[in-house]
Design a protein around this motif. Structure first.
Motif, short mmCIF file in Angstrom:
data_model
loop_
_atom_site.label_atom_id
_atom_site.label_comp_id
_atom_site.label_asym_id
_atom_site.label_seq_id
_atom_site.Cartn_x
_atom_site.Cartn_y
_atom_site.Cartn_z
N THR A 178 88.95 -11.52 9.87
CA THR A 178 89.05 -12.86 10.42
C THR A 178 88.81 -13.66 9.11
OG1 THR A 178 86.86 -12.98 11.61
CG2 THR A 178 88.86 -12.40 13.11
N THR A 179 88.07 -13.25 8.23
CA THR A 179 87.52 -13.95 7.20
C THR A 179 88.70 -14.97 6.46
OG1 THR A 179 86.02 -12.21 6.42
CG2 THR A 179 86.18 -14.03 4.90
N ASN A 232 97.50 -6.03 22.63
CA ASN A 232 97.01 -7.23 23.02
C ASN A 232 97.20 -8.07 21.94
OD1 ASN A 232 93.98 -7.27 21.62
ND2 ASN A 232 93.86 -5.20 22.56
N ILE A 233 96.44 -9.40 22.11
CA ILE A 233 96.59 -10.52 21.08
C ILE A 233 95.28 -11.41 21.03
CG2 ILE A 233 98.00 -12.58 19.96
CD1 ILE A 233 100.44 -11.61 21.32
N LEU A 245 97.04 -16.14 15.18
CA LEU A 245 97.39 -14.92 16.23
C LEU A 245 97.27 -13.76 15.74
CD1 LEU A 245 99.98 -17.03 18.31
CD2 LEU A 245 97.53 -17.10 18.47
N VAL A 246 96.57 -12.78 16.15
CA VAL A 246 96.09 -11.61 15.47
C VAL A 246 96.71 -10.51 16.76
CG1 VAL A 246 94.58 -9.79 14.64
CG2 VAL A 246 94.30 -12.26 14.05
N SER A 247 97.87 -9.82 16.13
CA SER A 247 98.26 -8.84 17.21
C SER A 247 97.80 -7.48 16.86
CB SER A 247 100.01 -8.68 17.24
OG SER A 247 100.29 -10.11 17.76
N VAL A 248 97.19 -6.71 17.92
CA VAL A 248 96.66 -5.44 17.80
C VAL A 248 98.23 -4.48 18.14
CG1 VAL A 248 95.08 -3.53 18.47
CG2 VAL A 248 94.28 -5.85 18.48
N VAL A 249 98.31 -3.55 17.33
CA VAL A 249 99.56 -2.75 17.50
C VAL A 249 99.18 -1.35 16.95
CG1 VAL A 249 101.14 -4.65 16.74
CG2 VAL A 249 100.21 -3.11 14.82
N PRO A 250 99.90 -0.25 17.45
CA PRO A 250 99.87 1.00 17.25
C PRO A 250 100.05 1.45 15.77
CG PRO A 250 101.17 0.82 19.00
CD PRO A 250 101.19 -0.59 18.62
N ASP A 251 99.33 2.29 15.14
CA ASP A 251 99.53 2.64 13.82
C ASP A 251 100.82 2.89 13.32
OD1 ASP A 251 98.37 3.03 11.34
OD2 ASP A 251 98.01 5.56 11.46
N SER A 252 101.89 3.27 14.08
CA SER A 252 102.92 3.45 13.44
C SER A 252 103.89 2.33 13.66
CB SER A 252 103.81 4.64 14.34
OG SER A 252 103.92 4.11 15.76
N THR A 253 103.41 1.32 14.04
CA THR A 253 104.21 -0.20 14.10
C THR A 253 104.34 -0.75 12.75
OG1 THR A 253 103.78 -0.09 16.47
CG2 THR A 253 104.49 -2.00 15.44
N GLY A 254 105.15 -1.60 12.45
CA GLY A 254 105.39 -2.31 11.23
C GLY A 254 104.71 -3.80 11.53
N LYS A 265 99.51 -12.36 12.15
CA LYS A 265 98.79 -11.24 11.65
C LYS A 265 98.66 -9.92 12.53
CE LYS A 265 95.62 -13.89 8.48
NZ LYS A 265 94.15 -13.99 7.83
N THR A 266 98.80 -8.98 12.09
CA THR A 266 98.47 -7.70 12.58
C THR A 266 97.29 -6.90 12.37
OG1 THR A 266 100.35 -6.36 11.42
CG2 THR A 266 101.15 -7.67 13.12
#
Length: 212
Positions: free
Chosen positions: A151-152, A175-176, A158-167, A141-142
Motif C-alpha cells: 500500500t506504499t 475480496n477487495i 481498490l485492491v482485489s485479492v485474486v488467486p495466483d493463476s488470475t491475470g 490494483k490486484t
C-alpha cells in the motif's frame, strides 16, 4: 463518548445500537474535527474507529446528505448498466488500442460462470475508465492471496485479492480492500460494486478531496 465508541468497536460482538447512538450524538463534533482540522486518514480513523464499519459509513453519509447511499447508488447503477455495457460492446467492435482493451475485458467477463446482476455491475464499473481511455493502474490494483498487500504510495485504490493463476483483471476476486493514504481502511468486501459504494461513502465521511 469517543472513548466509548472506540471501546465498543474493539469488541468481538459489538453493540450496533449503542455505536449508532454515540456516533449520532457526536456527529457535529466529529464534522468540526474533520472539516476544520483536516487530519490524516490514519489519525482520523484512530480517533473515530466507527468509520471503519460499513454500517457507520452509510449512516454518516445519510447524516451529511440525508440520502440512503446504498439504495440510491445501486438504483442508478442498475438503471444505466445495460446502456453502458452496450456502449462497451459497440466500441469493442472498432479498431484501436482502447477497443482492443475493451474486447479483452469483455472476453474475460464472458468466461465467468455466472452473469448475474452483481457481475454486470462489476463490468460496468471496471470497464468505465478503459472506455474513457483513462489510466486506472493506480486505482485498480490486484495482489495474490498469499502475498502481503503493498500500500506504499497509494493515495486511493481498490485492491482485489485474486488467486495466483488470475491475470490483472478479475470479476470474481476473493475480496477487495479500500486503501486511502496508504492505509487499509476497510477489507473483506465481496464485490467491486460494494467496494465502490463504500468508497463513495468514505469520501464524504472523511471529507476527502481528490482530482476527478
Amino acid at each position: 463518548m469517543r472513548a466509548q465508541i472506540k471501546q465498543e468497536t474493539e469488541k468481538t460482538e459489538r453493540d450496533q445500537v449503542l455505536i449508532e447512538k454515540l456516533m449520532q450524538t457526536t456527529f457535529a463534533l466529529r464534522r468540526q474535527y474533520i472539516v476544520q482540522g483536516s487530519p490524516r486518514v490514519r489519525e482520523l480513523l484512530d480517533n473515530w474507529p466507527g468509520l471503519r464499519m460499513q454500517s457507520q459509513v452509510f449512516a454518516e453519509f445519510h447524516r451529511i446528505t440525508n440520502v440512503n447511499l446504498r439504495n440510491q447508488f445501486y438504483c442508478e447503477l442498475d438503471r444505466y448498466t445495460p446502456k453502458i455495457v452496450a456502449l462497451y460492446q459497440q466500441k469493442s467492435s472498432r479498431t484501436g488500442k482502447g477497443a482492443e482493451a475493451l474486447r479483452e475485458m469483455l472476453r474475460i467477463y464472458d468466461l465467468e460462470e455466472e452473469h448475474d446482476i452483481n457481475m454486470r455491475r462489476s463490468l460496468a464499473l471496471r470497464a468505465l475508465p478503459v472506455y474513457l481511455q483513462q489510466d486506472d493502474t493506480e486505482f485498480f490494483k490486484t495482489c495474490n492471496g498469499e502475498d502481503e498487500m503493498e500500500t506504499t504510495d497509494t493515495p486511493l485504490a481498490l485492491v482485489s485479492v485474486v488467486p495466483d493463476s488470475t491475470g490483472p483483471i478479475s470479476f470474481s476476486p476473493e475480496n477487495i480492500s479500500i486503501v486511502i493514504e496508504d492505509e487499509v481502511v476497510m477489507s473483506q468486501l465481496p464485490r467491486l460494486a460494494d467496494a465502490f459504494v463504500v468508497l463513495l461513502g468514505l469520501i464524504y465521511a472523511l471529507h476527502l478531496d481528490y482530482p476527478k
